[in-house]
Design a protein around this motif. Structure first.
Motif, PDB file in Angstrom:
ATOM      1  N   ALA A 140       0.843  -1.198   0.000  1.00 25.32           N
ATOM      2  CA  ALA A 140       0.000   0.000   0.000  1.00 25.32           C
ATOM      3  C   ALA A 140       0.872   1.240   0.000  1.00 25.32           C
ATOM      4  O   ALA A 140       1.848   1.319   0.750  1.00 25.32           O
ATOM      5  CB  ALA A 140      -0.942   0.011   1.204  1.00 25.32           C
ATOM      6  N   GLU A 141       0.520   2.214  -0.848  1.00 23.84           N
ATOM      7  CA  GLU A 141       1.269   3.462  -0.942  1.00 23.84           C
ATOM      8  C   GLU A 141       0.383   4.682  -0.705  1.00 23.84           C
ATOM      9  O   GLU A 141       0.800   5.806  -0.971  1.00 23.84           O
ATOM     10  CB  GLU A 141       1.944   3.559  -2.312  1.00 23.84           C
ATOM     11  CG  GLU A 141       2.946   2.452  -2.576  1.00 23.84           C
ATOM     12  CD  GLU A 141       3.745   2.664  -3.858  1.00 23.84           C
ATOM     13  OE1 GLU A 141       3.519   3.684  -4.540  1.00 23.84           O
ATOM     14  OE2 GLU A 141       4.604   1.811  -4.160  1.00 23.84           O
ATOM     15  N   THR A 142      -0.830   4.445  -0.207  1.00 25.10           N
ATOM     16  CA  THR A 142      -1.805   5.531  -0.074  1.00 25.10           C
ATOM     17  C   THR A 142      -2.408   5.530   1.322  1.00 25.10           C
ATOM     18  O   THR A 142      -2.976   4.518   1.763  1.00 25.10           O
ATOM     19  CB  THR A 142      -2.927   5.366  -1.114  1.00 25.10           C
ATOM     20  OG1 THR A 142      -2.373   5.376  -2.426  1.00 25.10           O
ATOM     21  CG2 THR A 142      -3.943   6.486  -0.999  1.00 25.10           C
ATOM     22  N   VAL A 143      -2.297   6.663   2.023  1.00 24.91           N
ATOM     23  CA  VAL A 143      -2.985   6.850   3.296  1.00 24.91           C
ATOM     24  C   VAL A 143      -3.695   8.194   3.259  1.00 24.91           C
ATOM     25  O   VAL A 143      -3.178   9.167   2.690  1.00 24.91           O
ATOM     26  CB  VAL A 143      -2.008   6.778   4.497  1.00 24.91           C
ATOM     27  CG1 VAL A 143      -1.041   7.950   4.517  1.00 24.91           C
ATOM     28  CG2 VAL A 143      -2.781   6.705   5.818  1.00 24.91           C
ATOM     29  N   LEU A 144      -4.897   8.238   3.814  1.00 24.57           N
ATOM     30  CA  LEU A 144      -5.675   9.471   3.872  1.00 24.57           C
ATOM     31  C   LEU A 144      -6.196   9.665   5.287  1.00 24.57           C
ATOM     32  O   LEU A 144      -6.626   8.707   5.940  1.00 24.57           O
ATOM     33  CB  LEU A 144      -6.855   9.431   2.890  1.00 24.57           C
ATOM     34  CG  LEU A 144      -6.519   9.166   1.422  1.00 24.57           C
ATOM     35  CD1 LEU A 144      -6.785   7.703   1.067  1.00 24.57           C
ATOM     36  CD2 LEU A 144      -7.305  10.078   0.499  1.00 24.57           C
ATOM     37  N   LEU A 145      -6.161  10.912   5.757  1.00 27.45           N
ATOM     38  CA  LEU A 145      -6.697  11.288   7.064  1.00 27.45           C
ATOM     39  C   LEU A 145      -7.693  12.421   6.873  1.00 27.45           C
ATOM     40  O   LEU A 145      -7.319  13.518   6.442  1.00 27.45           O
ATOM     41  CB  LEU A 145      -5.573  11.744   7.996  1.00 27.45           C
ATOM     42  CG  LEU A 145      -4.912  10.719   8.907  1.00 27.45           C
ATOM     43  CD1 LEU A 145      -3.827  11.390   9.744  1.00 27.45           C
ATOM     44  CD2 LEU A 145      -5.936  10.044   9.808  1.00 27.45           C
ATOM     45  N   GLY A 146      -8.970  12.155   7.167  1.00 22.74           N
ATOM     46  CA  GLY A 146      -9.977  13.180   7.075  1.00 22.74           C
ATOM     47  C   GLY A 146     -10.138  13.932   8.376  1.00 22.74           C
ATOM     48  O   GLY A 146      -9.383  13.728   9.334  1.00 22.74           O
ATOM     49  N   PRO A 147     -11.140  14.793   8.468  1.00 22.52           N
ATOM     50  CA  PRO A 147     -11.362  15.565   9.699  1.00 22.52           C
ATOM     51  C   PRO A 147     -11.645  14.696  10.912  1.00 22.52           C
ATOM     52  O   PRO A 147     -11.429  15.141  12.044  1.00 22.52           O
ATOM     53  CB  PRO A 147     -12.583  16.433   9.346  1.00 22.52           C
ATOM     54  CG  PRO A 147     -12.602  16.497   7.856  1.00 22.52           C
ATOM     55  CD  PRO A 147     -12.060  15.191   7.388  1.00 22.52           C
ATOM     56  N   ASP A 148     -12.143  13.467  10.687  1.00 19.52           N
ATOM     57  CA  ASP A 148     -12.417  12.584  11.828  1.00 19.52           C
ATOM     58  C   ASP A 148     -11.176  11.883  12.345  1.00 19.52           C
ATOM     59  O   ASP A 148     -11.232  11.148  13.341  1.00 19.52           O
ATOM     60  CB  ASP A 148     -13.480  11.547  11.450  1.00 19.52           C
ATOM     61  CG  ASP A 148     -13.093  10.687  10.239  1.00 19.52           C
ATOM     62  OD1 ASP A 148     -11.948  10.827   9.748  1.00 19.52           O
ATOM     63  OD2 ASP A 148     -13.942   9.893   9.790  1.00 19.52           O
ATOM     64  N   ASP A 149     -10.027  12.067  11.678  1.00 22.00           N
ATOM     65  CA  ASP A 149      -8.751  11.467  12.077  1.00 22.00           C
ATOM     66  C   ASP A 149      -8.769   9.939  12.024  1.00 22.00           C
ATOM     67  O   ASP A 149      -7.963   9.266  12.688  1.00 22.00           O
ATOM     68  CB  ASP A 149      -8.324  11.924  13.479  1.00 22.00           C
ATOM     69  CG  ASP A 149      -7.471  13.194  13.426  1.00 22.00           C
ATOM     70  OD1 ASP A 149      -6.932  13.503  12.347  1.00 22.00           O
ATOM     71  OD2 ASP A 149      -7.356  13.878  14.456  1.00 22.00           O
ATOM     72  N   PRO A 151      -7.701   6.900   9.950  1.00 23.32           N
ATOM     73  CA  PRO A 151      -6.821   6.647   8.808  1.00 23.32           C
ATOM     74  C   PRO A 151      -7.440   5.651   7.831  1.00 23.32           C
ATOM     75  O   PRO A 151      -8.030   4.644   8.236  1.00 23.32           O
ATOM     76  CB  PRO A 151      -5.563   6.067   9.461  1.00 23.32           C
ATOM     77  CG  PRO A 151      -6.058   5.425  10.716  1.00 23.32           C
ATOM     78  CD  PRO A 151      -7.217   6.258  11.189  1.00 23.32           C
ATOM     79  N   VAL A 152      -7.312   5.949   6.549  1.00 22.07           N
ATOM     80  CA  VAL A 152      -7.814   5.082   5.489  1.00 22.07           C
ATOM     81  C   VAL A 152      -6.633   4.688   4.616  1.00 22.07           C
ATOM     82  O   VAL A 152      -5.894   5.551   4.127  1.00 22.07           O
ATOM     83  CB  VAL A 152      -8.895   5.787   4.651  1.00 22.07           C
ATOM     84  CG1 VAL A 152      -9.310   4.918   3.464  1.00 22.07           C
ATOM     85  CG2 VAL A 152     -10.107   6.124   5.514  1.00 22.07           C
ATOM     86  N   ILE A 153      -6.435   3.395   4.428  1.00 21.01           N
ATOM     87  CA  ILE A 153      -5.337   2.871   3.623  1.00 21.01           C
ATOM     88  C   ILE A 153      -5.909   2.238   2.362  1.00 21.01           C
ATOM     89  O   ILE A 153      -6.869   1.456   2.436  1.00 21.01           O
ATOM     90  CB  ILE A 153      -4.525   1.826   4.413  1.00 21.01           C
ATOM     91  CG1 ILE A 153      -3.837   2.487   5.611  1.00 21.01           C
ATOM     92  CG2 ILE A 153      -3.487   1.141   3.527  1.00 21.01           C
ATOM     93  CD1 ILE A 153      -3.181   1.507   6.570  1.00 21.01           C
ATOM     94  N   VAL A 154      -5.335   2.588   1.219  1.00 18.21           N
ATOM     95  CA  VAL A 154      -5.735   2.001  -0.061  1.00 18.21           C
ATOM     96  C   VAL A 154      -4.560   1.187  -0.588  1.00 18.21           C
ATOM     97  O   VAL A 154      -3.443   1.696  -0.699  1.00 18.21           O
ATOM     98  CB  VAL A 154      -6.131   3.087  -1.080  1.00 18.21           C
ATOM     99  CG1 VAL A 154      -6.534   2.446  -2.411  1.00 18.21           C
ATOM    100  CG2 VAL A 154      -7.270   3.949  -0.538  1.00 18.21           C
TER     101      VAL A 154
END
Length: 358
Positions: A140-149, A151-154
């Protein structure tokens, strides 16, 4: 254009359903600045915050995070507080800390991956949080952090859909065990191989939505190498070597938004090995690339990317259930894509420019 300017504010109504749209040509990207420090030749993760850019390389060059000024000159190197295995992306949490995605696993043999938290003040403070997939190892090379903190890994997948994962129960980064591991759960899949064919500088005014998409094209835009969430939390970006896909996150979570369709997909300008993407506080989109043995490539910027999505009138589709069929993609094309994808992996053939040389 205020590349590193003030943040966006304001809320907007929740989006409705969308349909697939053809990727559009990269006419609005321009050069932001060009790095000169050779230690940035494997730049893989990028964050823009507080008028600065934070950049990190991947395996072998991920022992420190570079703080870049507006001219891409390195102002400071901040040591990573934990010895990483293979950092591939980076995000910024609501408390201002950087979260490094130590999730690289080219051979898919790691029992755990990790998120590494570190401060931006150079104090050396940080923490390690190991994670485990519910269905075996993934690269996996993708991590996203939204306002809710949360973590989402793709995952990075060749020849098929990529998995979307978060900590079990929707734990935030602040609730992760230290050092763990914390189990992940699969939210669904991100599958963009079924989008219509790319539109170029003179796109067909009446495109055929059922026109076949080449296997090489479907693979190039669906091998995901980096992600980011806008500072106001309304837009998520997931990039590949050749495309960036923008998702409207209003009214939903980042993970749920990614199970649907992007509001817009853009063909990116050529980069040697494009893996990094970030939003500035003013809503611009910045992309960066590894050098692949050549001169350091410039950072490129797309002005007002957030406004582009918010004003497009084509918001993202709602969440799909895990395992739902991809729209407009025939079983024959799925089989061809999977066969060619696995052949590329097994034979080491390079159909896509910029595939990793590890």
């Amino acid at each position: 254009m205020a590349v590193l300017g003030a943040g966006l504010t304001g809320a907007a109504p929740a989006p409705a359903e969308a349909s697939p749209t053809a990727p559009t040509a990269p006419t609005e990207f321009s050069v932001l600045c060009t790095p000169t420090d050779p230690a940035l030749d494997e730049l893989s993760g990028l964050v823009a915050a507080g008028g600065r850019l934070y950049a990190v390389g991947d395996s072998g060059s991920d022992e420190a995070v570079a703080v870049l000024g507006p001219d891409c000159a390195v102002q400071q190197w901040i040591p990573v507080p934990v010895d990483p295995y293979d950092v591939e992306d980076m995000a910024r949490g609501g408390d201002g800390r950087l979260w490094l995605s130590d999730t690289g696993d080219n051979r898919r043999r790691r029992e755990t991956v990790a998120l590494i938290a570190m401060s931006t003040d150079g104090s050396g403070g940080g923490s390690l949080h190991r994670l485990t997939y519910p269905d075996g190892p993934h690269d996996a090379e993708t991590v996203l952090l939204g306002p809710d903190d949360v973590p989402v890994i793709v995952t990075k997948t060749f020849g098929g859909p990529s998995g979307i994962y978060r900590p079990e129960g929707g734990l935030t980064v602040h609730e992760l065990a230290e050092p763990g591991p914390t189990p992940l759960e699969k939210l669904g899949e991100l599958d963009l191989t079924a989008l219509p064919a790319d539109s170029g500088p003179d796109p067909d005014p009446d495109p055929d939505p059922d026109a076949p998409v080449s296997v090489a094209e479907s693979l190039s835009r669906a091998v995901f190498t980096g992600g980011a969430v806008s500072h106001d939390g309304s837009v998520a970006a997931v990039r590949s070597y050749s495309h960036v896909h923008l998702f409207d996150v209003r009214g939903t979570s980042v993970g749920q938004a990614l199970t649907g369709l992007p509001t817009e997909s853009l063909v990116l300008p050529h980069q040697p090995q494009g893996e990094a993407v970030a939003f500035t506080e003013s809503g611009d989109l910045v992309i960066a690339s590894e050098a692949r043995g050549g001169p350091l490539p410039p950072l490129l910027v797309l002005p007002d990317a957030v406004d582009r999505v918010r004003d497009s009138g084509v918001p993202a589709e709602g969440p799909q259930t895990e395992g739902a069929p991809s729209p407009d993609l025939s079983p024959g094309l799925v089989a061809i894509g999977l066969a060619v994808g696995f052949a590329l992996l097994g034979g080491g053939m390079l159909l896509l420019r910029g595939l990793r040389r590890k």
